[in-house]
Design a protein around this motif. Structure first.
Motif, mmCIF file in Angstrom:
data_model
loop_
_atom_site.group_PDB
_atom_site.id
_atom_site.type_symbol
_atom_site.label_atom_id
_atom_site.label_comp_id
_atom_site.label_asym_id
_atom_site.label_seq_id
_atom_site.Cartn_x
_atom_site.Cartn_y
_atom_site.Cartn_z
ATOM 1 N N GLU A 3 -9.953 15.225 -13.894
ATOM 2 C CA GLU A 3 -10.187 15.153 -12.446
ATOM 3 C C GLU A 3 -11.663 15.297 -12.117
ATOM 4 N N LEU A 4 -12.376 16.122 -12.896
ATOM 5 C CA LEU A 4 -13.818 16.254 -12.686
ATOM 6 C C LEU A 4 -14.527 14.949 -13.032
ATOM 7 N N THR A 5 -14.099 14.337 -14.117
ATOM 8 C CA THR A 5 -14.693 13.059 -14.509
ATOM 9 C C THR A 5 -14.425 11.999 -13.445
ATOM 10 N N ALA A 6 -13.224 11.990 -12.911
ATOM 11 C CA ALA A 6 -12.848 10.979 -11.916
ATOM 12 C C ALA A 6 -13.634 11.126 -10.622
ATOM 13 N N ALA A 20 -19.689 10.724 -9.668
ATOM 14 C CA ALA A 20 -20.310 9.412 -9.464
ATOM 15 C C ALA A 20 -20.742 8.794 -10.787
ATOM 16 N N HIS A 21 -20.935 9.637 -11.792
ATOM 17 C CA HIS A 21 -21.386 9.159 -13.106
ATOM 18 C C HIS A 21 -20.250 9.116 -14.116
ATOM 19 N N HIS A 22 -19.032 9.403 -13.650
ATOM 20 C CA HIS A 22 -17.847 9.420 -14.516
ATOM 21 C C HIS A 22 -18.096 10.327 -15.722
ATOM 22 N N ALA A 23 -18.557 11.526 -15.418
ATOM 23 C CA ALA A 23 -18.924 12.485 -16.467
ATOM 24 C C ALA A 23 -18.505 13.882 -16.047
ATOM 25 N N SER A 24 -18.253 14.732 -17.048
ATOM 26 C CA SER A 24 -17.992 16.141 -16.751
ATOM 27 C C SER A 24 -18.296 16.979 -17.985
ATOM 28 N N GLY A 25 -18.585 18.248 -17.734
ATOM 29 C CA GLY A 25 -18.705 19.202 -18.828
ATOM 30 C C GLY A 25 -20.087 19.725 -19.141
ATOM 31 N N ASN A 26 -21.152 19.129 -18.607
ATOM 32 C CA ASN A 26 -22.511 19.536 -18.987
ATOM 33 C C ASN A 26 -23.276 20.183 -17.838
ATOM 34 N N TYR A 27 -22.591 20.974 -17.030
ATOM 35 C CA TYR A 27 -23.221 21.502 -15.819
ATOM 36 C C TYR A 27 -24.379 22.446 -16.115
ATOM 37 N N GLY A 28 -24.254 23.257 -17.157
ATOM 38 C CA GLY A 28 -25.352 24.145 -17.517
ATOM 39 C C GLY A 28 -26.592 23.377 -17.925
ATOM 40 N N GLY A 57 -13.346 16.985 -24.677
ATOM 41 C CA GLY A 57 -13.659 18.037 -23.714
ATOM 42 C C GLY A 57 -12.645 18.086 -22.590
ATOM 43 N N GLU A 58 -12.242 16.909 -22.102
ATOM 44 C CA GLU A 58 -11.225 16.838 -21.048
ATOM 45 C C GLU A 58 -9.903 17.423 -21.535
ATOM 46 N N LYS A 59 -9.562 17.127 -22.772
ATOM 47 C CA LYS A 59 -8.310 17.656 -23.335
ATOM 48 C C LYS A 59 -8.352 19.177 -23.382
ATOM 49 N N ASN A 60 -9.487 19.750 -23.767
ATOM 50 C CA ASN A 60 -9.644 21.207 -23.764
ATOM 51 C C ASN A 60 -9.466 21.770 -22.354
ATOM 52 N N GLY A 61 -10.023 21.059 -21.368
ATOM 53 C CA GLY A 61 -9.909 21.513 -19.988
ATOM 54 C C GLY A 61 -8.481 21.486 -19.482
ATOM 55 N N VAL A 62 -7.751 20.426 -19.794
ATOM 56 C CA VAL A 62 -6.346 20.317 -19.386
ATOM 57 C C VAL A 62 -5.523 21.422 -20.033
ATOM 58 N N LEU A 100 -7.275 20.516 -9.625
ATOM 59 C CA LEU A 100 -8.673 20.934 -9.582
ATOM 60 C C LEU A 100 -8.924 21.862 -8.396
ATOM 61 N N ALA A 101 -8.264 21.605 -7.287
ATOM 62 C CA ALA A 101 -8.418 22.474 -6.112
ATOM 63 C C ALA A 101 -7.981 23.900 -6.428
#
Length: 528
Positions: free
Chosen positions: A169-172, A175-183, A256-261, A272-273
């Protein structure tokens, strides 16, 4: 002739007024700051400056957003909140006294008297395995480097589940179709802030060197290869760590998405909410349970378009000078031998367990014919597998494709005994670990901050090593070359040259690489 009382009063007035003019206000793009002035060393500091909006509420797990403007004068005289984290590392001495998800702040120390000085800039990323750390730690304090004519900055970035959580859901929604590297994106945002604002502090945006230790060094490696950051820096310093297997390598986005799920399911949250609605402390507790969630950066196609190794191999990283190295005994031999006595028999048995297909080859590279040799080799093997190999690989790749000098070091100066050693009843049951420099022990030396660490009984030799190492670092930050008057000559490595490194100790000297065979063997294991 006596100075008239009226003249003394006038001199006092002008001295005080001058000090106050330095101490007072400074305008940056978002508003006016008021910092503090250390009159003894003539250094100004500005602490707790926001470089992004607080990543809370709907901004949890989003790319950092530009900071808000403010009216009036913002006090910048104290450290702001440290990032959310558990108390994981006993050697971290924080000066911030609050913890919050609202943590995107930085601190600046400057010797400049005006914005026109164009001084070199150091941006330092703290270590802590991406689960701990804070820009307020005293070992990273910027006063000493600032006294050498460098505008010095420490930053906070999101840690753990807050900084490295990936989810479909974060990837979706990205705008860059990316998630996981916020730090890591936080660090990039801080570098963009530096470009926009550092001239106000007397710094030169074209002379920005990034540095860090452990996870901070891994961060430096990541920024060097990221297309978002590589044009924002003029040099890089890595102290023990690179984002290369086996040291916290970035994983595919899908993994990474699989770990998040999996985490969301174990936590009983479906959307996600719901995840964003969990209070920060509760989320930290949930993610800190063993086996619940795995921390890792992701090859997200945005911050990291490919793995760091692939980017280095293609020569697509920042082409800047690199000063990089590791410590002589990063972790003790027990990290490999476990609770077994370090006998030759036990060592050989452990090698066969760990390397069933090539134990004989490993024994040649890490020999163990006596107990002392076992301790030395097991320390080297444990350290190589922990963080040395990845750092070596970074240096090796950069020297081949980076088109700029690579200065390698090994820090070999051990810490002295503690001021009040702990009483451990089991201390004499096992042989002492190899004397050497342990992980993270070089930080205070490199940043000139031995005095702030009251745990150890520092000696004159320690201060001698610190002065030398800090001067090497300062010279590199200023010129891209660590060499300077009164320092042993440090030769760089370039593609095809015979590799040399600076062995930093009481008797610092340049030495030829002799352990390449170990790293080439590990190459075969980690880069299949």
């Amino acid at each position: 002739m006596k100075t008239p009382f009226s003249l003394l009063c006038a001199l006092l007035f002008f001295t005080t007024a001058f000090s106050q003019s330095i101490t007072n206000q400074l305008k940056i793009s978002n508003g006016t700051l008021e910092g503090t002035f250390n009159q003894t060393i003539r250094i100004r500091s500005f602490k707790g400056i926001p470089y992004a909006l607080p990543p809370i509420g709907d901004l949890r797990w989003k790319e950092p957003q530009p900071p808000a403007n403010w009216d009036g004068v913002r006090k910048a005289d104290h450290f702001s909140h440290m990032p959310m984290q558990k108390r994981v590392f006993a050697d971290m001495i924080f000066r911030a006294d609050t913890m919050s998800e609202d943590c995107l702040y930085l601190n600046v120390w400057t010797p400049a008297k005006s914005p026109k000085e164009k001084l070199p800039v150091l941006v330092y990323f703290y270590g802590g395995g991406f689960v701990g750390g804070d820009g307020s730690e005293s070992r990273y304090d910027g006063e000493s480097m600032a006294q050498k004519g460098i505008v010095t900055i420490t930053i906070n970035y999101r840690l753990g589940i807050f900084g490295f959580f990936s989810h479909p859901e974060l990837t979706a929604e990205s705008a860059h179709h990316a998630s996981g590297n916020y730090g890591l994106l936080d660090q990039n945002a801080a570098l963009k802030w530096v470009q926009a604002n550092i001239e106000a502090f007397g710094g030169d945006p074209k002379r920005v060197t990034i540095a860090g230790e452990s996870a901070g060094s891994i961060s430096v490696c990541a920024q060097v290869v990221s297309p978002l950051s590589k044009d924002l820096i003029a040099g890089a310093i890595g102290e023990s760590g690179a984002m290369i297997k086996p040291t916290l390598p970035a994983i595919p986005l899908a993994e990474g998405e699989k770990n998040g799920v999996s985490f969301a399911e174990k936590n009983g949250t479906k959307t996600l909410a719901e995840l964003r609605a969990i209070p920060a402390a509760q989320l930290l507790d949930a993610a800190s349970k063993p086996g619940v969630w795995r921390l890792s950066a992701t090859v997200d196609g945005y911050f990291l378009p490919k793995s760091p190794v692939e980017i280095f191999e293609a020569g697509e990283q920042a082409h800047v000078p690199l000063l990089v190295g590791w410590n002589s005994a990063e972790i003790p031999y027990q990290a490999f031998t476990g609770g077994d006595m370090p006998t030759t028999e036990n060592y050989a048995k452990k090698l066969k367990q760990q390397f069933p297909d090539n134990a004989d080859e490993v024994l040649k590279l890490y020999p163990g014919t006596t107990q002392d040799e076992v301790i030395k080799s097991a320390t080297a093997l444990a350290s190589d597998r922990f963080i040395v190999y990845s750092t070596w690989k970074w240096a090796d790749l950069q020297s081949k494709t980076g088109e700029k000098p690579v200065y390698r070091y090994v820090f070999s100066s051990p810490r002295p005994p503690e001021v009040k050693p702990t009483d451990n009843a089991n201390a004499n049951k096992m042989p002492k670990a190899l004397v050497g420099a342990s992980h993270a022990s070089e930080i205070e030396f490199a940043m000139g901050n031995l005095e702030s660490n009251k745990v150890y009984a520092w000696t004159p030799d320690n201060y001698k090593v610190s002065a030398l190492m800090e001067n090497y670092f300062a010279n590199f930050i200023k010129t891209g070359n660590p060499n300077g008057k009164g320092l042993p000559k440090w030769e760089p490595n370039t593609n095809g040259s015979k590799v040399k490194f600076m062995n930093i100790d009481v008797n610092t000297k340049l030495e030829a690489e002799s352990e390449r065979g170990r790293y080439l063997f590990l190459d075969k294991l980690y880069l299949k």
